[in-house]
Design an enzyme around this catalytic site. Sequence first.
Site, mmCIF file in Angstrom:
data_model
loop_
_atom_site.group_PDB
_atom_site.id
_atom_site.type_symbol
_atom_site.label_atom_id
_atom_site.label_comp_id
_atom_site.label_asym_id
_atom_site.label_seq_id
_atom_site.Cartn_x
_atom_site.Cartn_y
_atom_site.Cartn_z
ATOM 1 N N LYS A 1 0.843 -1.210 0.000
ATOM 2 C CA LYS A 1 0.000 0.000 0.000
ATOM 3 C C LYS A 1 0.870 1.248 0.000
ATOM 4 C CE LYS A 1 -3.801 -2.359 2.344
ATOM 5 N NZ LYS A 1 -4.490 -2.643 3.622
ATOM 6 N N GLN B 1 -4.401 -1.521 9.746
ATOM 7 C CA GLN B 1 -4.271 -2.816 9.069
ATOM 8 C C GLN B 1 -4.895 -3.922 9.923
ATOM 9 O OE1 GLN B 1 -3.083 -3.391 5.903
ATOM 10 N NE2 GLN B 1 -3.833 -5.473 6.222
ATOM 11 N N ASP C 1 -10.275 3.350 4.732
ATOM 12 C CA ASP C 1 -10.819 2.037 4.376
ATOM 13 C C ASP C 1 -12.343 2.041 4.267
ATOM 14 O OD1 ASP C 1 -8.778 0.183 3.868
ATOM 15 O OD2 ASP C 1 -8.303 0.017 6.000
#
Length: 301
Positions: free
Chosen positions: A52, A96, A119
């Site tokens: 990422k 994460q 997210d």
Amino acid sequence: MTVLDGASLAKRVRSNVQDAVRELQEVHGIMPRLDALLAGEDPASRVYVRKKREDCDEVGIDSHLHTFPDTVTQQDLRSQIETLNQTEACDGILVQLPLPEGLDEGRILEAVDPTKDADGFHPGNLGRLLSDRAGLTPATPTGILHLLEAYDVPLEGKHAVIVGRSNIVGKPLAALFLQRGVDATVTIAHSRTRPLEDVTRQADVLVVAAGKRDLVTADMVQEGAVVVDVGINRDPDGNLTGDVAYDEVLDVAGAITPVPGGVGPLTRAMLLVNVLRACCARRGVPVPDALLDVVPASLQG
Ligand code: NAD
């Protein structure tokens, strides 16, 4: 039969994001920034976060990594999130998953400022999606919608069957498909659905996100259906495979995503799109046209 090439489309998305970043810098003097929190030693999570950050480097997004040992407490993580919530230069925060055992994932995600929720997992953003006021939306379902739009797959009035009801794929995808302007008829199947094949065979568009290798075989797919395989599994030789028995479903489907090279690359690219959407909304600047080109039409209101 069309192979839906997510990898090529993701490349185009990254290129558009790069153009948008350049415009934000040149016209508004803004440097978009993503902060990632990584707790514990899970090797897969480390790889995901590294990739990422590489994507961020490629398109010009400033990325910062905050690592914690697997003994990190709920309070430590929350206070780092609080600091980032208050940090003016930070546009997106990513936690994460999975978090180390003992930590309450839901509460940690809820601590993220919804306007910086890269997210799209914050309950506030999921709720907005359900109430037709979508804000930031989860990357995987948004990527799937973009993929179907890019390949002109009709959704209006079509029967979309989604296998899997997770908060990060199945449920938000159902909400995206139901949005005004998308207008699909949606069924969600899951591990208790019996018999699964009776439901999947009705699908004009079949999305499979169960995490079970070869769950969907050719006899479970309607002739000509569009099949989107979200699953990520390893076969006995260690190769990456999806949830769909690709070789046999190829003969039945009208279009299909491969694994790898289908949904995965688009998920990564859509995270970058989210950081820029958050950046523009927070800082009150118009969304560059290059970015609008890669955001599903139903999310541009
Ligand atoms: P999850 O484990 O949270 O949910 C799985 C869902 O599948 C559940 O709702 C369960 O009811 C359903 N399911 C399980 N077995 C089933 C069966 N036999 N029949 C019908 N339904 C069944 O998973 P998730 O986080 O949504 O991820 C699903 C898969 O997608 C995993 O393989 C994951 O690695 C992959 N994934 C891929 C991407 C990507 O970018 N390609 C992103 C997210 C998740």
